[in-house]
Design a protein around this motif. Structure first.
Motif, short mmCIF file in Angstrom:
data_model
loop_
_atom_site.label_atom_id
_atom_site.label_comp_id
_atom_site.label_asym_id
_atom_site.label_seq_id
_atom_site.Cartn_x
_atom_site.Cartn_y
_atom_site.Cartn_z
N HIS A 39 52.19 33.60 28.06
CA HIS A 39 52.06 32.29 27.41
C HIS A 39 50.61 31.92 27.09
O HIS A 39 50.32 30.77 26.80
CB HIS A 39 52.71 31.22 28.29
N ASN A 40 49.72 32.93 27.16
CA ASN A 40 48.32 32.74 26.74
C ASN A 40 47.63 31.58 27.43
O ASN A 40 46.90 30.80 26.80
CB ASN A 40 48.25 32.56 25.21
N ARG A 41 47.83 31.48 28.72
CA ARG A 41 47.15 30.45 29.49
C ARG A 41 45.80 30.96 30.00
O ARG A 41 45.54 32.16 30.01
CB ARG A 41 48.02 30.00 30.67
N ARG A 42 44.97 30.04 30.43
CA ARG A 42 43.72 30.42 31.10
C ARG A 42 43.49 29.47 32.28
O ARG A 42 43.78 28.28 32.19
CB ARG A 42 42.54 30.44 30.15
N THR A 43 42.95 30.03 33.35
CA THR A 43 42.83 29.28 34.61
C THR A 43 41.53 29.62 35.31
O THR A 43 41.09 30.77 35.31
CB THR A 43 44.01 29.62 35.54
N VAL A 44 40.96 28.60 35.92
CA VAL A 44 39.81 28.77 36.81
C VAL A 44 40.27 28.39 38.21
O VAL A 44 40.82 27.30 38.43
CB VAL A 44 38.63 27.86 36.39
N ILE A 45 40.07 29.30 39.17
CA ILE A 45 40.32 29.01 40.58
C ILE A 45 38.98 29.11 41.29
O ILE A 45 38.34 30.16 41.26
CB ILE A 45 41.33 30.01 41.20
N MET A 46 38.56 28.03 41.87
CA MET A 46 37.23 27.95 42.44
C MET A 46 37.31 27.69 43.95
O MET A 46 38.10 26.85 44.39
CB MET A 46 36.47 26.83 41.73
N LEU A 47 36.54 28.45 44.72
CA LEU A 47 36.53 28.30 46.17
C LEU A 47 35.13 27.95 46.65
O LEU A 47 34.16 28.67 46.37
CB LEU A 47 37.00 29.57 46.88
N GLU A 48 35.04 26.85 47.36
CA GLU A 48 33.81 26.47 48.07
C GLU A 48 34.12 26.45 49.57
O GLU A 48 35.28 26.47 49.97
CB GLU A 48 33.31 25.10 47.62
N GLY A 49 33.09 26.40 50.38
CA GLY A 49 33.31 26.35 51.82
C GLY A 49 32.10 26.85 52.58
O GLY A 49 31.10 27.29 52.00
#
Length: 261
Positions: A39-49
């Protein structure tokens, strides 16, 4: 809702079959990635800690069944000379994922209001302006169709000390620790204050923070992967295409294929 890291320190053990739950989540995430591609999606998954909080372990398990052609992991370190010559967000703009792709950030643009604030790499006026810049940056990505998922991986000082000791005790983990870990540890109270200011100013309706209690690694990993799966399933259509009739015909001619019911 106000976020207080003290509320995420139970370190409760995972109740259930961890290995089975992890495999099920990885299978679920693999289907989500396929839908993401279709479905031509785009995603950012960001991890801080915190240092030693287990961000890398979460990423490793999250991506275990993903097609490597459609995701990228960005370990964010100190900016280069070239990056310092631009606005602090420039180096993140250049790493944003294309359509069908998922970009995972092990640390992120929040360095401006965390390490750069605490270690005084940024002037007070710069890091204070950073909150507005970050919120605008995230809003722009969301408005143009990018999903943003923000995880903060939390551990207590006791757990962090255990992890730092384990890195020293394990020869193949020693490369992961250095003097910076101990400089940061000594300023935990300052980081604590900076983190809570960050939550207050950047926990938005469009891009909320999810705090992961990772004092028990198994519970934390399941919680993180579950949250990511739930967020993406709300944003990515989970329907899959019917087989192409022409391809079915070719398969029938090639080896007598019959469409499964």
């Amino acid at each position: 809702m106000t976020i207080n890291l003290s509320d995420y320190e139970t370190g409760a053990k995972y109740k259930g079959d961890y290995d089975a739950a992890l495999l099920a989540l990885q299978h679920r995430l693999s289907k989500i990635q396929v839908a993401h591609i279709l479905h031509n999606r785009r995603t950012v998954i960001m991890l801080e800690g915190w240092d030693g909080a287990g961000k890398g372990g979460i990423i490793k398990r999250m991506t275990a069944d993903w097609d490597p052609r459609y995701y990228q992991v960005h370990p964010i370190a100190a900016p280069t000379r070239e990056e310092l010559d631009h606005h602090f967000l420039w180096r993140f703009w250049t790493r944003l994922p294309a359509s069908q792709n998922i970009g995972l950030f092990d640390r992120s643009w929040y360095g401006r209001v965390l390490v750069e604030r605490v270690e005084k790499y940024a002037a007070k006026a710069e890091w204070k302006r950073g909150y507005k810049d970050i919120n605008a940056f995230e809003a722009q990505q969301i408005e143009t169709g990018t999903n943003i998922i923000k995880l903060f991986v939390h551990i207590t000082q006791e757990t962090q000390d255990e992890q730092l000791a384990q890195r020293l005790d394990t020869p193949w983990k020693r490369w992961k620790t250095g003097a910076d870990d101990y400089r940061n540890r000594a300023r935990r109270i300052e980081y604590w204050d900076a983190m809570h200011d960050m939550f207050e100013k950047t926990d938005t309706k469009q891009a909320p923070w999810k705090v992961i209690d990772n004092n028990n690694r198994k519970s934390g990993r399941i919680a993180a992967l579950t949250y990511v799966a739930e967020r993406l399933e709300k944003r990515v259509p989970m329907d899959f295409p019917a087989p192409d009739p022409e391809v079915v015909k070719l398969a029938r001619e090639a080896f007598g294929y019959k469409l499964a019911k």
